[in-house]
Design an enzyme around this catalytic site. Structure first.
Site, PDB file in Angstrom:
ATOM      1  N   ARG A  67      41.839  32.412   5.639  1.00  0.00           N
ATOM      2  CA  ARG A  67      41.351  31.095   6.189  1.00  0.00           C
ATOM      3  C   ARG A  67      40.646  31.251   7.468  1.00  0.00           C
ATOM      4  O   ARG A  67      41.411  31.529   8.455  1.00  0.00           O
ATOM      5  CB  ARG A  67      42.381  30.161   6.371  1.00  0.00           C
ATOM      6  CG  ARG A  67      42.017  28.723   6.812  1.00  0.00           C
ATOM      7  CD  ARG A  67      43.031  27.899   6.637  1.00  0.00           C
ATOM      8  NE  ARG A  67      43.507  27.286   5.442  1.00  0.00           N
ATOM      9  CZ  ARG A  67      44.479  26.467   5.259  1.00  0.00           C
ATOM     10  NH1 ARG A  67      45.644  26.332   6.202  1.00  0.00           N
ATOM     11  NH2 ARG A  67      45.141  26.038   3.824  1.00  0.00           N
ATOM     12  N   ARG A 181      55.322  21.635  12.791  1.00  0.00           N
ATOM     13  CA  ARG A 181      54.738  21.486  11.502  1.00  0.00           C
ATOM     14  C   ARG A 181      53.122  21.739  11.944  1.00  0.00           C
ATOM     15  O   ARG A 181      52.850  21.804  13.047  1.00  0.00           O
ATOM     16  CB  ARG A 181      54.877  20.136  10.937  1.00  0.00           C
ATOM     17  CG  ARG A 181      54.802  19.855   9.537  1.00  0.00           C
ATOM     18  CD  ARG A 181      56.015  20.701   8.843  1.00  0.00           C
ATOM     19  NE  ARG A 181      56.111  20.429   7.186  1.00  0.00           N
ATOM     20  CZ  ARG A 181      55.307  20.875   6.316  1.00  0.00           C
ATOM     21  NH1 ARG A 181      54.312  21.643   6.357  1.00  0.00           N
ATOM     22  NH2 ARG A 181      55.920  20.558   5.093  1.00  0.00           N
ATOM     23  N   LYS A 182      52.446  21.762  10.818  1.00  0.00           N
ATOM     24  CA  LYS A 182      51.000  21.513  10.660  1.00  0.00           C
ATOM     25  C   LYS A 182      50.401  20.456  11.707  1.00  0.00           C
ATOM     26  O   LYS A 182      51.202  19.458  11.944  1.00  0.00           O
ATOM     27  CB  LYS A 182      50.230  21.829   9.545  1.00  0.00           C
ATOM     28  CG  LYS A 182      50.349  20.473   8.686  1.00  0.00           C
ATOM     29  CD  LYS A 182      49.632  20.442   7.228  1.00  0.00           C
ATOM     30  CE  LYS A 182      47.993  20.530   7.183  1.00  0.00           C
ATOM     31  NZ  LYS A 182      47.592  20.334   5.968  1.00  0.00           N
ATOM     32  N   GLY A 436      45.437  19.206  -6.640  1.00  0.00           N
ATOM     33  CA  GLY A 436      46.441  19.720  -7.790  1.00  0.00           C
ATOM     34  C   GLY A 436      47.694  19.284  -7.570  1.00  0.00           C
ATOM     35  O   GLY A 436      48.665  19.835  -8.392  1.00  0.00           O
ATOM     36  N   CYS A 441      45.771  17.889  -0.635  1.00  0.00           N
ATOM     37  CA  CYS A 441      44.758  18.842   0.245  1.00  0.00           C
ATOM     38  C   CYS A 441      43.346  18.284  -0.055  1.00  0.00           C
ATOM     39  O   CYS A 441      42.500  18.364   0.747  1.00  0.00           O
ATOM     40  CB  CYS A 441      44.787  20.143   0.151  1.00  0.00           C
ATOM     41  SG  CYS A 441      46.438  20.797   0.215  1.00  0.00           S
ATOM     42  N   GLY A 442      43.272  17.738  -1.379  1.00  0.00           N
ATOM     43  CA  GLY A 442      41.875  17.322  -1.536  1.00  0.00           C
ATOM     44  C   GLY A 442      41.629  15.697  -1.375  1.00  0.00           C
ATOM     45  O   GLY A 442      40.816  15.049  -1.683  1.00  0.00           O
TER      46      GLY A 442
END
Ligand code: SRM
Ligand code: SF4
Length: 512
Positions: A67, A181-182, A436, A441-442
């Site tokens: 990434r 965290r992110k 998914g 994420c989408g």
């Protein structure tokens, strides 16, 4: 390395981070390359490698994902050629996806090649550092920055400066490699909220204060399997200069030092804001900065609906144009990337831009080059006028490569959109987002129709299905959509979507 004492409530991620910082693997890549991934320490393999952007994929063991960081989604043809060369050597395993954060992820990568790949990145100013796990993700900005006649603030330099601060100019920065965290940051400069500001941990949104343009600041937006929240006002206005960089540094420092770490499901920034309240959070940020902040301008300057930028458009620079091309479900193969790099160089100034809708823009094409540009064969694959449902389709990675996935997404999403486009005529755009699993994420919550993978029981068997989201609104006055129907088997989805498109979005069957 000596293990530090572990507080009793430390989760396993905090435990391994305190034993060895993830970024430390940067200096061990040669060793890993020689050792081979099978012999690596499990935590280094599955987790710490993500600190340099290298993702072990249990679905395709030995074929890693890489990434990148592409600040503001802007990349040069030289950089694109390097990325294409990297995946080209992996034949059918090699491809690249444009992500929902205006970024690229490469696939098929072999660990033994990573040291060489990183040298090649360095030579052209690319980096993948701190792009995964408890780090700040790719920083998004308007894909029209600097070329849109109606833009308010050109975000390009600011986005780069914030990335440089966080990553130490792409070399890695231990100050921000152990966040709870992110963390997501977006800097919007246009009028149409092109970056989905509301779903970021920090979002800068253009706002006038006493006639001066700057940013209102929103904080705490995030999606997770357990909870989704739009960002809330910090009630702060900043000038579009170094103040943006320093505010990001201060917020990240407060989050790093005070963010909640015992339960990983409750560690994103919003949970800390909940615990403290926004006033205390702001006071702590001001204490970190060493000065008080300006209060926010009452209204932000976002006043446009979101554009998708597909087609040919004049730039603010007279005689220049940008062309937005549709990339089905955001997937590139090496040849696509070589072709894009070539046409960007031949007809433009070598620049290529990516969007959060997983499409591509070639800017800076002089009027006299347009005709020849539009005749290039790659435009048959990446068209300017895709069918309506395919046009707006966004999808996360899904089961093909992601082990969290409950369903296959990208290929299914594309096939279904194409079937429905063939059967229906749509008066307006309908944005369908696939994701998914509940990690989102989408971004199904920003879509007109969001589809989130799940497992359902059908005819006594467990099969792939989706939960249906509706009501996401983007652009000015953005709002998050919510789940309106659970557990639709993927086999039944086409007829469900067909009905919704006809009943709610005015679609007409082509057979009538
Ligand atoms: Fe994501 C984890 C892919 C955007 C929320 N995401 C993952 C992992 C890394 C899981 C894994 O290790 O397999 C996925 C990698 C799969 C793969 O092989 O590609 C993954 N996320 C993606 C991408 C590639 C989806 C896409 O196809 O575009 C996007 C990469 C963006 C980038 O360039 O950095 C991506 N992920 C997002 C977004 C959307 C956004 O940022 O606008 C979200 C929701 C927003 C947010 O984070 O608040 C998102 N991803 C997650 C989460 C849930 C986070 C949470 O707080 O619980 C996870 C799981 C986790 O972090 O534990 C996750
Ligand atoms: Fe993987 Fe789930 Fe994210 Fe899709 S939403 S990429 S399946 S983690």
């Amino acid at each position: 390395m000596v293990a530090t004492a572990k507080p009793t409530k430390m989760n396993k991620f905090e435990a391994f981070k305190s034993e060895k910082d993830g970024l430390a693997v940067k200096d061990e890549l040669e060793k890993f390359a020689q050792l081979g991934w099978e012999a690596m320490d499990e935590t280094d393999l599955q987790h710490r490698l993500k600190w340099v952007g290298v993702f072990y994929r249990p679905v395709t063991p030995g074929k890693f994902m890489l990434r990148m960081r592409i600040p503001n989604g802007i990349i040069t043809s030289e950089q694109m050629n390097v990325l294409a060369e990297v995946i080209e050597r992996y034949g059918e395993d090699g491809n690249a996806d444009i992500t929902t954060r205006q970024n690229l992820q490469l696939r098929g990568i072999r660990l033994e090649d990573v040291p060489d790949i990183f040298l090649r990145f360095q030579a052209v100013g690319l980096t993948s550092v701190q792009s995964g796990m408890d780090n700040v993700r790719n920083i998004t900005g308007s894909p029209m920055a600097g070329i849109d006649a109606d833009e308010l603030i050109d975000t390009r330099e600011l986005v780069q400066q914030v990335q440089d601060m966080i990553t130490n100019q792409g070399q890695g920065n231990y100050d921000f490699t152990n966040l709870p965290r992110k963390f997501n940051i977006a800097i919007e400069g246009g009028r149409d909220n092109s970056v989905h500001a509301e779903i970021n941990d920090i979002a800068f949104v253009p706002a006038y204060k006493e006639g001066q343009l700057g940013f209102n600041v929103l904080v705490g937006g995030f999606f997770s399997a357990k909870r989704c929240e739009a960002a809330i006002p910090l009630n702060v206005w900043v000038a579009p200069n170094q103040d943006v960089v320093e505010l990001c540094r201060a917020i990240l420092t407060v989050y790093r030092d005070h963010g909640l770490r015992s339960n990983r499901q409750k560690a994103r920034l919003m949970w800390l804001i909940d615990e403290w309240g926004i006033d205390k959070f702001r006071a702590m940020v001001e204490a970190q900065l060493g000065h008080t902040l300006d209060t926010a301008a009452p209204e932000d300057a976002l006043d446009w609906e979101k554009r998708d930028h597909l087609g040919v458009f004049s730039q603010k620079q007279p005689g220049l144009n940008y062309v937005g091309m549709h990339v089905p479900i955001g997937r590139f193969y090496a040849q696509d990337m070589f072709d894009l790099a070539r046409i960007a160089e031949v007809y433009g100034n070598g620049e290529i831009r990516l969007t959060v809708e997983q499409n591509v823009i070639i800017p800076n094409i002089p009027n006299e080059n347009l005709e020849a540009f539009l005749a290039e064969p790659i435009l048959e694959k990446f068209t300017l006028e895709p069918k309506p449902l395919e046009r707006t389709l966004v999808s996360c990675t899904g089961a093909q490569f992601c082990n969290f996935a409950l369903v296959e997404t990208k290929n299914r999403a594309l096939a279904l959109a194409r079937e429905l486009d063939a059967e229906l005529e749509l008066p307006n755009k309908v944005r369908i987002h696939w994701t998914g699993c509940p990690n989102s994420c989408g971004q199904p919550q920003v879509a007109d129709i969001g589809l989130m993978g799940t497992k359902v029981r059908k005819d006594g068997k467990t099969v792939e299905g989706v939960d249906l989201y509706m009501g996401g609104k983007v652009g000015k006055d953005a709002e998050l959509g919510t789940c309106v129907q659970k557990g639709i088997a993927c086999d039944d989805l086409k007829s469900v979507l067909r009905d919704i498109l006809i009943d709610k979005f005015g679609a007409k069957s082509r057979s009538f």
